[in-house]
Design an enzyme around this catalytic site. Sequence first.
Site, short mmCIF file in Angstrom:
data_model
loop_
_atom_site.label_atom_id
_atom_site.label_comp_id
_atom_site.label_asym_id
_atom_site.label_seq_id
_atom_site.Cartn_x
_atom_site.Cartn_y
_atom_site.Cartn_z
N LYS A 75 0.81 -1.23 0.00
CA LYS A 75 0.00 0.00 0.00
C LYS A 75 0.84 1.28 0.00
CE LYS A 75 -4.31 -1.60 2.15
NZ LYS A 75 -5.31 -1.30 3.19
N ASP A 112 -10.17 3.29 2.08
CA ASP A 112 -10.33 2.74 3.44
C ASP A 112 -11.08 3.72 4.35
OD1 ASP A 112 -9.19 0.24 3.03
OD2 ASP A 112 -7.17 0.94 3.50
#
Length: 284
Positions: A75, A112
């Site tokens: 990520k 997210d």
Amino acid sequence: MSAANDDEIIPRAGVIGWPVAHSRSPKLHGFWLKQHGLTGRYDKLPVPPEDLAGFIADLPKEPGFRGVNVTIPHKIAVLPLMAQIDDVARRIGAVNTVVVQPDGSLYGSNTDAFGFIESLKADAPAGWVASAGPAMVLGAGGAARAVIVALLDAGVAELRLANRSIEKAVALADEFGHAVQPVAWDDRAAALAGVNLLVNTTSLGMAGQPPLEIALDDLPATALVNDIVYSPLVTDLLARAKGRGNPVVDGLGMLLHQGRPGFEAWFGVAPSVTPELREAVLAD
């Protein structure tokens, strides 16, 4: 990756990570593809760290590939490989969704924070709002960064951040501003006094991990409790909170809702989160 034959090119996406076998994202996106009668594929794509740059560079060259989700440990490493990133990804410091643009360039975003706040909106009691009082967040890793951004954007004026390493909590407080107040791990229980929301972003309480030890005596009865862990779905924290009458939200909703923007970008349909989807994703 292997290119499709020219006469059978279909829209494709997937999730990259190392390892990636545990990911439930294919169940999530596969359900939506079937639900909406779409032709498409979503695959698990194991990519070791040393191959990440090459994989990303080749992504626009793959026929039909619309993009990928990104999970641990890529990520952060994928950030500099994007032509553009959105503001939320920049603030969180990580990308979890990559979209191949029509011109072949790569756009990175982080959904997210969106997934977290949408799960609270969907599953919290009617009338509960994040901005109604202080929030308490446990943990200072990547998931905590997404939760902090989501809560600050939702209007939370005071966010107490407890982490086993106080230095990491202090660093995040310095980065995100005066609304974030670092709390020593030994003071985590006392810091629950007066909070409107408690969120666990650590791995404590996850299957195979040590338990999360925190006394809930000072937690207001109206405080919402969320654990982003979804294996087990009902963690010890959620069970204890529910047992004393607190409303709770499990961690599965964050996973499901964070997938919505990527699916829409790749396959052209805005999906929804339903009880049937939850059952499908949880099924072994």
